[in-house]
Design an enzyme around this catalytic site. Structure first.
Site, PDB file in Angstrom:
ATOM      1  N   SER A  38       0.784  -1.097  -0.154  1.00  0.00           N
ATOM      2  CA  SER A  38       0.080   0.073  -0.084  1.00  0.00           C
ATOM      3  C   SER A  38       0.510   0.998  -0.471  1.00  0.00           C
ATOM      4  O   SER A  38       2.129   1.183   0.081  1.00  0.00           O
ATOM      5  CB  SER A  38      -1.137  -0.142   0.871  1.00  0.00           C
ATOM      6  OG  SER A  38      -1.587   1.520   1.340  1.00  0.00           O
ATOM      7  N   TYR A  77      -2.629  -0.395  10.670  1.00  0.00           N
ATOM      8  CA  TYR A  77      -2.378  -0.169   9.367  1.00  0.00           C
ATOM      9  C   TYR A  77      -1.212   0.016   8.814  1.00  0.00           C
ATOM     10  O   TYR A  77      -0.172  -0.685   7.902  1.00  0.00           O
ATOM     11  CB  TYR A  77      -3.608   0.231   8.431  1.00  0.00           C
ATOM     12  CG  TYR A  77      -3.555   0.020   6.735  1.00  0.00           C
ATOM     13  CD1 TYR A  77      -4.386  -1.694   6.370  1.00  0.00           C
ATOM     14  CD2 TYR A  77      -3.071   0.897   6.192  1.00  0.00           C
ATOM     15  CE1 TYR A  77      -4.019  -2.220   4.884  1.00  0.00           C
ATOM     16  CE2 TYR A  77      -3.360   0.597   4.612  1.00  0.00           C
ATOM     17  CZ  TYR A  77      -3.191  -0.726   4.552  1.00  0.00           C
ATOM     18  OH  TYR A  77      -3.449  -0.984   2.924  1.00  0.00           O
TER      19      TYR A  77
END
Length: 310
Positions: free
Chosen positions: A178, A191
């Site tokens: 990501s 995250y």
């Protein structure tokens, strides 16, 4: 008879468009032929991206090992891939239950994955768990669960298949990461931390295994849309200007089909690092290194305004 000068530019555009179309078609055909007979492992194969990936690689004649947490969903995916497939051109996928939140089972899972064909040519680490919450609201158990799924799971699986790749002096490991592995956004501490850890691990791994002919790729994208349908525009944003705009751009996703095609191209072209992001996230990434104080101030202003809105 010479063409009028006014016709030259449109004609050049048509010719260029035609050549570009032919180039894309040739590359699309070659991308499928290059994965034929390759043993390809896809984690979280039942997700949107995993399903699109499985379809592309299965069409290309790869020997798939599909991993997921639900046997029923894996069987549904198996049926989807094999119902209309030509058995002379494709291989029936093998299914493996894999749950990164259960790290105690990883040794057995790695053994099962390797035993399917005796080796692994391509490992695609696609699993991910998202969590959006203020730091003080996230428990230690939640932190650990996110780290298991986003970091410890992929890194452990990569270590497990590495000996077979080293012995054959070939292989490709792909991490679907990501952009938050490089740039953190407020309310996503766990995250972002897990994605930063995964990025660092696979960057180190890339350098360590290059001498064995093993390629390590990372694909950093913004968030993945649940479907390929266009996003529905919501109400006009509240007046917080730059901070809200940057945050919206950082969380604006890519479609599973686009990401799956990028994964296929990354495997075929052996690219080591790919970023799928709109211009604003890219600019924010540069600001993180060039003008960090400015970016921190903008993100902090966005947090204050969101608190006021609530």
């Amino acid at each position: 008879m010479a063409l009028p000068s006014v016709m030259v530019l449109p004609l050049l555009i048509v010719v260029a468009a035609g050549l570009y179309y032919i180039y894309n078609e040739v590359m699309h055909f070659m991308s499928k032929s290059l994965v034929r007979n390759k043993v390809v492992v896809i984690t979280d194969a039942v997700s949107g991206v995993g399903t699109e990936c499985a379809h592309l690689f299965h069409e290309g004649g790869a020997r798939l090992i599909l991993c997921g947490t639900s046997w029923d969903k894996l069987e549904s995916l198996y049926n989807y891939l094999t119902d209309d497939a030509d058995p002379r051109e494709t291989f029936a996928p093998k299914l493996v239950i894999l749950d990164f939140s259960d790290m105690d089972s990883m040794e057995d899972v790695v053994a099962e994955v390797v035993e399917c064909y005796g080796c692994v040519d391509v490992l695609i680490c696609n699993s991910s768990m998202k969590l959006k919450s203020p730091v003080q609201s996230v428990s230690l158990e939640q932190d650990r669960n996110v780290m298991d799924i986003n970091y410890f799971g992929p890194s452990t699986l990569a270590k497990g298949v590495l000996p077979t790749m080293i012995s054959r002096r070939s292989g490709h490991i792909v991490l679907i990461n990501s952009i938050q592995g490089r740039l953190a956004v407020p309310f996503r501490s766990s995250y972002a931390a897990s994605k930063h850890a995964a990025q660092a691990f696979f960057d180190c791994l890339r350098a360590e295994v290059e001498e064995y002919g093993i390629v390590v790729s990372t694909i950093s994208h913004t968030f993945i849309n649940a479907s390929d349908s266009p996003l529905v525009e919501g109400p006009a944003p509240k007046p917080n200007t730059l901070a809200a705009f940057i945050t919206r751009q950082l969380t604006h996703g890519v479609s599973p089909s686009v990401l799956a095609n990028e994964i296929m191209q990354t495997v075929n072209r052996k690219r080591k690092e790919v970023m799928l992001a709109h211009p604003i996230p890219r600019v924010a990434l540069y600001l993180r290194f060039l003008l960090p104080s400015f970016l921190f101030a903008v993100l902090a202003a966005g947090v204050k305004d969101s608190d006021l809105d609530e």
